[in-house]
Design a protein around this motif. Structure first.
Motif: not given
Length: 137
Positions: A88-105
């Motif tokens: 499940a993900s609300l803030k990212a796009i799941r790509l298997g073991w990885y997710r595409f999401q925003r890095c706050p750093v």
């Protein structure tokens, strides 16, 4: 030639063909069909839930802290904490073991992956806890 009374079917007695041949009522057949349909619907759902729970257990045994606030690393090497629920993900796009999401750093979009707790130093763990992506309400 014998005449039949009006309203009596070809099989006689006013009974339907299914009730004479199978020995069950139409209502019982409807219940059986509903049970079969429910089994066909619930089995895939149960299979998906089982795979997700099994994957979470395996990931935790391998040293990943998934299933809640998890330390992740982006492709640029930044560490931060995100809410990671397998499947499940609300803030990212799941790509298997990885997710595409925003890095706050680094304030950029990137592929992120969980980091094993044992692979982090105390300083890295503290740095990751200072940066958290968007919190869920």
């Amino acid at each position: 030639m014998t005449s039949r009374p009006l309203g009596v079917g070809a099989l006689g007695g006013g009974h339907s063909r299914s009730s004479q041949t199978s020995g069950t009522s139409a209502g019982a057949l409807g219940v059986s069909v509903r049970r079969d349909r429910r089994k066909r619907t619930l089995f895939p759902l149960g299979l998906v839930v089982g795979v997700l729970v099994g994957g979470t257990v395996v990931a935790r045994r391998l040293g990943y802290k998934v299933g809640g606030n998890t330390v992740v690393r982006c492709r640029d090497g930044h560490l931060f904490t995100t809410f990671w629920i397998p499947g499940a993900s609300l803030k990212a796009i799941r790509l298997g073991w990885y997710r595409f999401q925003r890095c706050p750093v680094g304030n950029h979009w990137s592929l992120v992956r969980p980091v094993k707790d044992a692979d982090l130093t105390d300083e890295e763990r503290e740095a990751a806890e200072r940066f958290h992506d968007l919190r869920l309400p």
